[in-house]
Enzyme design. Structure first.
Site, PDB file in Angstrom:
ATOM      1  N   LEU A   1      12.317   5.775  -1.074  1.00  0.00           N
ATOM      2  CA  LEU A   1      11.442   5.748   0.132  1.00  0.00           C
ATOM      3  C   LEU A   1      10.143   6.557  -0.653  1.00  0.00           C
ATOM      4  O   LEU A   1      10.216   7.408  -1.519  1.00  0.00           O
ATOM      5  CB  LEU A   1      11.697   6.844   1.043  1.00  0.00           C
ATOM      6  CG  LEU A   1      13.128   6.167   1.982  1.00  0.00           C
ATOM      7  CD1 LEU A   1      13.278   7.404   3.011  1.00  0.00           C
ATOM      8  CD2 LEU A   1      12.402   5.046   2.530  1.00  0.00           C
ATOM      9  N   ASP A   2       8.652   5.896  -0.388  1.00  0.00           N
ATOM     10  CA  ASP A   2       7.930   6.675  -1.136  1.00  0.00           C
ATOM     11  C   ASP A   2       7.616   8.020  -0.443  1.00  0.00           C
ATOM     12  O   ASP A   2       8.201   8.605   0.317  1.00  0.00           O
ATOM     13  CB  ASP A   2       6.772   5.734  -1.029  1.00  0.00           C
ATOM     14  CG  ASP A   2       6.099   5.763   0.521  1.00  0.00           C
ATOM     15  OD1 ASP A   2       5.954   6.704   1.030  1.00  0.00           O
ATOM     16  OD2 ASP A   2       5.695   4.532   0.733  1.00  0.00           O
ATOM     17  N   MET A   3       6.766   8.675  -1.320  1.00  0.00           N
ATOM     18  CA  MET A   3       6.438  10.202  -1.106  1.00  0.00           C
ATOM     19  C   MET A   3       6.114  10.608   0.402  1.00  0.00           C
ATOM     20  O   MET A   3       6.747  11.557   0.635  1.00  0.00           O
ATOM     21  CB  MET A   3       5.439  10.670  -2.071  1.00  0.00           C
ATOM     22  CG  MET A   3       5.134  12.303  -1.925  1.00  0.00           C
ATOM     23  SD  MET A   3       4.143  12.833  -3.360  1.00  0.00           S
ATOM     24  CE  MET A   3       4.249  14.617  -3.177  1.00  0.00           C
TER      25      MET A   3
END
Length: 273
Positions: A110-112
């Site tokens: 999952l991106d930041m």
């Protein structure tokens, strides 16, 4: 396992993935970086067959006994990275894991700035199974967007689309509610390509200002608190991923073991009658 596999062993990347070192791709990268040794010699290629973990070291450390396959649900906080080490020193999802979890890898990323359900496992082969596009495991999200939502355009996403040369398969997107200039959508995808939801929403002229993954296959975020981690009960794990456990865990790293449902704790589900 075929007689040929029994005689010759299996590729070292698969064995180390089963041992939780990382995904097969991670292990192959480690080998090219010179981090994996076998019987005192640095490996130059992943095209090596092994019959056990004996004599293998990664970053100078021997690989210990392989544990039973386990899977954890984590409520990933917004602002954390899905990586073991960040050169800039930013927070990662692994920084505050309880010690009892041990060495685990993330199932996908999952991106930041995306939050919600992140699956963690000690079995790289299970991670690979859940990530493979061919298995089309459904991921569900709640998405808050800024802008005017065109429900006709959302409906057309079911046919898939191509953005800047990247094709995205069928996407199920529905308007949930409107709040002023923002709106909440529910989005379901099966490919999980890099930043897929954000890119598709941007293509529709919408700005994503909150993105929450609520489901990954049969597993849900549920009521997990922000940052919390919960072990998936063994009964649930082996029932909902029965296809994987038929052959996915067979490895020279961990001989196949038969399950004994009678030993499953009562709290892990109601026994079938």
């Amino acid at each position: 396992m075929s007689n040929d596999q029994e005689q010759k062993g299996e590729r070292i990347a698969k064995a180390l993935a089963r041992a939780g070192v990382g995904s097969r791709r991670d292990v192959e990268r480690m080998i090219t970086e010179g981090r994996v040794w076998l019987d005192g010699k640095k490996l130059e290629t992943p095209a090596v067959l092994v019959e056990s973990l004996q004599g293998i070291t990664v970053d100078g450390e021997a690989i210990g006994d392989v544990a039973e396959t386990k899977l954890w649900r984590m409520h990933k906080r917004r602002g954390t990275l899905t990586t073991h080490k960040d050169p800039e020193g930013r927070r990662t999802v692994f920084d505050q894991l309880p010690n009892h979890v041990g060495r685990v890898i993330a199932v996908g990323r999952l991106d930041m700035n995306t939050e919600g359900l992140l699956l963690l496992t000690n079995d790289g082969e299970l991670a690979r199974y859940l990530e493979l596009p061919a298995n089309a495991v459904l991921r569900r999200y709640r998405v808050r967007v800024h802008g005017r939502v065109d429900e006709t355009a959302l409906k057309k996403l079911e046919d898939g689309l191509t953005i800047d040369g990247t094709h995205y398969g069928s996407i199920d997107a529905k308007l949930e509610k409107v709040q002023g200039t923002n709106a909440w959508l529910t989005v379901a995808i099966r490919e999980g390509k890099n930043r897929e939801v954000r890119r598709v929403m941007e293509h529709l002229g919408l700005v994503v200002n909150r993105l929450i993954r609520t489901h990954y296959g049969p597993f849900s975020l549920g009521t997990l608190n922000d940052g919390a981690v919960a072990l998936v009960p063994e009964k649930q794990l082996y029932e909902v991923l029965a296809d994987f456990f038929k052959d996915g865990t067979r490895s020279v790293a961990a001989p196949e073991k038969k399950r004994d449902p009678s030993k499953w704790a009562k709290g892990q589900g109601t026994p079938r009658r």
